[in-house]
Design a protein around this motif. Structure first.
Motif, short mmCIF file in Angstrom:
data_model
loop_
_atom_site.label_atom_id
_atom_site.label_comp_id
_atom_site.label_asym_id
_atom_site.label_seq_id
_atom_site.Cartn_x
_atom_site.Cartn_y
_atom_site.Cartn_z
N HIS A 285 0.82 -1.22 0.00
CA HIS A 285 0.00 0.00 0.00
C HIS A 285 0.85 1.26 0.00
CE1 HIS A 285 0.11 -1.01 4.47
NE2 HIS A 285 0.57 0.22 4.48
N ASP A 286 0.17 2.37 -0.29
CA ASP A 286 0.82 3.67 -0.35
C ASP A 286 1.15 4.12 1.08
OD1 ASP A 286 0.71 6.16 -2.64
OD2 ASP A 286 0.99 6.71 -0.52
N PRO A 287 2.36 4.70 1.28
CA PRO A 287 2.73 5.19 2.62
C PRO A 287 1.73 6.21 3.17
CG PRO A 287 4.63 5.31 1.13
CD PRO A 287 3.45 4.87 0.31
N LEU A 288 0.97 6.85 2.26
CA LEU A 288 -0.04 7.82 2.71
C LEU A 288 -0.97 7.20 3.75
CD1 LEU A 288 -1.56 10.55 2.45
CD2 LEU A 288 -2.91 9.49 0.61
N TYR A 289 -1.26 5.89 3.60
CA TYR A 289 -2.15 5.25 4.56
C TYR A 289 -1.61 5.38 5.98
CZ TYR A 289 -5.11 1.94 6.98
OH TYR A 289 -5.99 1.38 7.88
N LEU A 290 -0.30 5.23 6.13
CA LEU A 290 0.30 5.28 7.46
C LEU A 290 0.24 6.70 8.03
CD1 LEU A 290 3.37 3.00 6.71
CD2 LEU A 290 1.22 2.35 7.81
N VAL A 291 0.37 7.68 7.15
CA VAL A 291 0.24 9.08 7.56
C VAL A 291 -1.17 9.32 8.10
CG1 VAL A 291 0.30 11.49 6.79
CG2 VAL A 291 1.94 9.83 5.84
N LEU A 292 -2.17 8.87 7.34
CA LEU A 292 -3.57 9.08 7.74
C LEU A 292 -3.88 8.30 9.01
CD1 LEU A 292 -5.18 8.85 4.17
CD2 LEU A 292 -4.65 10.92 5.49
N LEU A 293 -3.33 7.08 9.09
CA LEU A 293 -3.56 6.22 10.26
C LEU A 293 -2.99 6.86 11.52
CD1 LEU A 293 -4.47 3.50 11.37
CD2 LEU A 293 -2.33 2.52 10.58
N ARG A 294 -1.77 7.40 11.41
CA ARG A 294 -1.15 8.05 12.56
C ARG A 294 -2.03 9.22 13.03
NH1 ARG A 294 1.67 7.03 16.86
NH2 ARG A 294 -0.37 7.79 17.50
N ASP A 295 -2.53 9.98 12.07
CA ASP A 295 -3.36 11.13 12.40
C ASP A 295 -4.67 10.68 13.08
OD1 ASP A 295 -4.19 13.93 12.21
OD2 ASP A 295 -5.65 13.17 10.75
N LEU A 296 -5.29 9.62 12.55
CA LEU A 296 -6.54 9.12 13.16
C LEU A 296 -6.29 8.66 14.59
CD1 LEU A 296 -8.11 7.08 10.21
CD2 LEU A 296 -9.02 9.17 11.25
N CYS A 297 -5.18 7.92 14.79
CA CYS A 297 -4.88 7.41 16.13
C CYS A 297 -4.65 8.56 17.11
CB CYS A 297 -3.68 6.47 16.10
SG CYS A 297 -4.05 4.90 15.29
N ASN A 298 -4.02 9.62 16.65
CA ASN A 298 -3.83 10.80 17.50
C ASN A 298 -5.18 11.42 17.85
OD1 ASN A 298 -1.10 10.46 17.30
ND2 ASN A 298 -0.77 12.15 15.85
N ARG A 299 -5.99 11.62 16.82
CA ARG A 299 -7.25 12.36 17.03
C ARG A 299 -8.25 11.57 17.87
NH1 ARG A 299 -10.22 13.52 12.63
NH2 ARG A 299 -8.90 12.68 10.98
N TYR A 300 -8.22 10.22 17.74
CA TYR A 300 -9.21 9.42 18.46
C TYR A 300 -8.62 8.76 19.72
CZ TYR A 300 -12.57 10.19 14.76
OH TYR A 300 -13.47 10.79 13.88
N ASP A 301 -7.39 9.12 20.05
CA ASP A 301 -6.77 8.63 21.28
C ASP A 301 -6.73 7.09 21.32
OD1 ASP A 301 -5.42 9.26 23.56
OD2 ASP A 301 -7.20 9.45 24.84
#
Ligand SMILES: *Cc1c(COP(=O)(O)O)cnc(C)c1O
Length: 447
Positions: free
Chosen positions: A238-254
């Motif tokens: 998969h595209d590394p972008l997924y990991l960027v988005l995933l990191r952001d989601l994990c931050n935002r949703y604790d």
């Protein structure tokens, strides 16, 4: 030489089939599929008792990075053997485990500054799941105890690890024993629609995860992911972008992010950690497989200061309650240190970049073969899906068997043929690899 080591491959195979129960194997298949008796290894090659040699194109289940019987790792281990073979890690420590922890932490800029050890990959997964849950419990959020994994994920085969593994065969067999994770969409680039990019698929998968977290984040402890390549279920990239988005989601949703780099770490995808390609750090990073250069079982979980701090207390029940007899084994740590030293001395990440280019060029025409679908590459991993009849369930075993006859060790996953070689192939070995994969593929299609 003992008498035993002079016995023929066939004799060892016959005795093995009587006394050894082989892993993840329908033993009856060995009535037709060969079992190979290995007598020694050298570089990228394994040898049987008759001196026939096989190019280890899958690094012996993805663990071997710098060849069999590597002189530098051998030397380090012989030295360690005469100093300290093992000491328990509760109440004791030793040079190899300290140095290894410091060096690995340094590779994360000390973001993941605390290393917890075990022996197998699956145990590292168990540790990360327990640690995540226990962190939330220690910080007053005991309801956060659910886990999210990806469709087509593989995280190992002990019960906790198997719970976050999405393989239908395993779930059918052991489902009643397993926890129930949330299974979210995979960013697998092959699922991008007509005219879409891998990044589009990454965005869609992240959006699906956001929907889930929107609803359940209060109960979710962690999301576990195999960064860049979901290996065991068929090398889905998969595209590394997924990991960027995933990191952001994990931050935002604790929610914690667990990066299972057991297969993709140690330079396999082109950077030392796959997560580096998205410029993110997870909350838990798991390593095993290649970390000892393929010599000894060792796994570890690296984590952050604030997570470590949540366990630091005058109460025993707040401590992380987990141990294995061989935790932090000095020999295994020393093999890992020798492996890291080779990365430095030989500038391996840059050298692999050149080697990967050669291997891709050598595969050149194979990508255009009419029966080849989704030819793909990430760092030192190549894969394609063979277009075979749906009813053909023996393609992988045929390929393996014909491969051995051509001096090639390669075990497709279903219809996915993949190559994951040690990082030390010379030009002749690259040609042997590319030519034999092509020949064996064509024979396996016809038979
Ligand atoms: C191999 C693997 C594991 C399990 O490691 P074992 O040492 O086989 O228990 C876990 N996760 C991933 C991504 C793996 O490839």
């Amino acid at each position: 030489m003992t008498e035993a080591s002079q016995t023929s491959s066939a004799a060892w195979t016959a005795r093995s089939l009587k006394s050894v129960w082989h892993p993840c194997t329908q033993m009856q298949h060995h009535e037709t599929t060969p079992l190979l008796a290995v007598s020694r290894g050298k570089g990228a090659w394994l040898f049987d008792h008759e001196g026939r040699r096989y190019l280890d194109a899958i690094s012996s289940w993805w663990v071997n990075l710098f060849g069999h019987a590597n002189p530098r790792i051998n030397l380090a281990l012989k030295d360690q053997l005469d100093r300290l073979e093992h000491a328990m890690l509760a109440g004791f420590t030793h040079e190899p485990v300290v140095q290894l922890s410091e060096q690995l932490s340094a590779r994360t800029g000390n973001t993941l500054g605390h290393c917890f050890y075990a022996s197998d990959g699956a145990s590292a997964v168990e540790i990360a799941l327990k640690m995540s849950f226990h962190y939330w419990r220690n910080t007053g959020k005991p309801d956060k105890r659910e886990f999210v994994c990806l469709r087509g994920s593989y995280h190992g085969e002990t019960l906790g690890a198997l719970s976050v593994t999405d393989v239908a065969l395993f779930r059918d067999a052991y489902g009643p024993l397993l926890g129930k994770p949330h299974i979210t969409d995979s960013p697998d680039a092959r699922q991008a629609g007509e005219g879409e990019t891998a990044a589009d698929q990454a965005r869609r998968a992240a959006a699906a995860l956001e929907d889930l977290l929107n609803e359940r984040a209060g109960s979710v402890a962690a999301v576990i992911v195999e960064p860049l390549v979901q290996c065991a279920t068929g090398m889905a990239m998969h595209d590394p972008l997924y990991l960027v988005l995933l990191r952001d989601l994990c931050n935002r949703y604790d929610v914690h992010l667990i990066a299972d780099e057991i297969a993709v770490g140690c330079g396999r995808t082109g950077t030392f950690f796959a997560s580096e390609q998205a410029a993110i750090w997870p909350d838990f990073m798991l390593l095993s497989k290649g970390i000892t250069g393929g010599y000894l079982p060792l796994s570890l979980v690296m984590t952050r200061q604030h997570i470590y701090d949540a366990f630091y207390s005058d109460e025993v029940s707040k401590a992380f309650l987990h141990s294995h007899s061989y935790t932090g084994n000095p020999l295994a740590c020393r093999a890992a240190l020798a492996t890291l030293q080779i990365f430095e001395e030989d500038d391996v990440l840059n050298a692999n970049h050149v080697l990967a280019g050669k291997i891709t060029r050598a595969f050149g025409t194979l990508a255009e073969h009419p029966k080849v679908r989704n030819f793909r590459q990430c760092g030192m991993i190549w894969a394609f899906d063979a277009q075979v009849n749906d009813a053909d369930t023996s393609f992988a075993r045929r390929f393996f068997t014909i491969g051995l006859e051509s001096g090639l060790l390669l075990r497709p996953i279903g219809n996915t043929v993949y190559v994951m070689p040690p990082y030390i192939l010379d030009d002749n070995e690259v040609m042997h690899l590319a030519n034999s994969v092509q020949t064996v593929f064509e024979k396996a299609l016809m038979s």
